[in-house]
Write a protein that holds these residues in place. Structure first.
Motif, PDB file in Angstrom:
ATOM      1  N   LYS A  30       0.824  -1.130  -0.071  1.00 58.50           N
ATOM      2  CA  LYS A  30      -0.018  -0.056   0.053  1.00 58.50           C
ATOM      3  C   LYS A  30       0.797   1.353   0.014  1.00 58.50           C
ATOM      4  N   LEU A  31       1.983   1.478   0.861  1.00 58.08           N
ATOM      5  CA  LEU A  31       2.763   2.397   0.886  1.00 58.08           C
ATOM      6  C   LEU A  31       3.473   2.626  -0.097  1.00 58.08           C
ATOM      7  N   SER A  32       3.754   1.690  -0.796  1.00 58.94           N
ATOM      8  CA  SER A  32       4.925   1.968  -1.996  1.00 58.94           C
ATOM      9  C   SER A  32       3.983   1.734  -3.373  1.00 58.94           C
ATOM     10  N   GLY A  33       2.969   1.339  -3.338  1.00 60.85           N
ATOM     11  CA  GLY A  33       2.168   1.353  -4.689  1.00 60.85           C
ATOM     12  C   GLY A  33       2.500   0.338  -5.654  1.00 60.85           C
ATOM     13  N   PHE A  45      12.275  -3.387  -0.855  1.00 65.24           N
ATOM     14  CA  PHE A  45      10.680  -3.948  -0.505  1.00 65.24           C
ATOM     15  C   PHE A  45      10.867  -5.146   0.424  1.00 65.24           C
ATOM     16  N   GLN A  46      11.672  -5.790   0.102  1.00 63.68           N
ATOM     17  CA  GLN A  46      11.602  -6.952   1.057  1.00 63.68           C
ATOM     18  C   GLN A  46      12.229  -6.561   2.352  1.00 63.68           C
ATOM     19  N   ARG A  47      13.115  -5.866   2.422  1.00 64.56           N
ATOM     20  CA  ARG A  47      13.674  -5.232   3.688  1.00 64.56           C
ATOM     21  C   ARG A  47      12.669  -4.567   4.613  1.00 64.56           C
ATOM     22  N   ALA A  48      11.715  -3.742   3.858  1.00 65.45           N
ATOM     23  CA  ALA A  48      10.706  -3.018   4.498  1.00 65.45           C
ATOM     24  C   ALA A  48       9.685  -3.883   5.225  1.00 65.45           C
ATOM     25  N   VAL A  49       9.197  -5.025   4.311  1.00 60.90           N
ATOM     26  CA  VAL A  49       8.394  -5.906   4.839  1.00 60.90           C
ATOM     27  C   VAL A  49       8.947  -6.585   6.143  1.00 60.90           C
ATOM     28  N   THR A  50      10.235  -7.094   6.236  1.00 61.86           N
ATOM     29  CA  THR A  50      10.993  -7.751   7.276  1.00 61.86           C
ATOM     30  C   THR A  50      10.722  -6.687   8.473  1.00 61.86           C
ATOM     31  N   GLU A  51      11.005  -5.457   8.101  1.00 62.00           N
ATOM     32  CA  GLU A  51      11.324  -4.421   9.194  1.00 62.00           C
ATOM     33  C   GLU A  51       9.802  -4.149   9.674  1.00 62.00           C
ATOM     34  N   VAL A  52       8.806  -4.163   9.074  1.00 67.93           N
ATOM     35  CA  VAL A  52       7.526  -3.853   9.369  1.00 67.93           C
ATOM     36  C   VAL A  52       6.863  -4.936  10.237  1.00 67.93           C
TER      37      VAL A  52
END
Length: 92
Positions: A30-33, A45-52
């Motif tokens: 949602k954030l990245s589009g 993208f994958q790093r953000a998913v892991t951190e979230v």
């Protein structure tokens, strides 16, 4: 809020790592589009998913309530009933 992100707090049993990962993926999408990022953005993208997911797990473990834990089966049935009313579909 993204409709496919479900509430994960105060359920018995607790939210699974898979549920938290799925919610984190939807949030980053949602954030990245991006539904699927390009090769150039895949690592970020994958790093953000892991951190979230890590932050979400920490949040869920930190929250407290005096309310009784919700039952997953009851909540699923409520969602089906609400969808049937909204979209006029039959409830299984």
């Amino acid at each position: 809020m993204c409709r496919s992100i479900k509430t994960l707090f105060n359920f018995d049993p607790l939210a699974t790592d898979d549920e938290i990962q799925a919610a984190s993926l939807q949030f980053v999408r949602k954030l990245s589009g991006f539904n699927e990022p390009s090769k150039a953005n895949e690592e970020a993208f994958q790093r953000a998913v892991t951190e979230v997911a890590e932050v979400a797990r920490h949040l869920l473990n930190s929250l407290v309530t005096n309310a009784e834990p919700r039952n997953r089966e009851v909540e699923i049935e409520r969602a089906r009933s609400k969808a049937a009313k909204r979209f006029g579909t039959a409830v299984d």
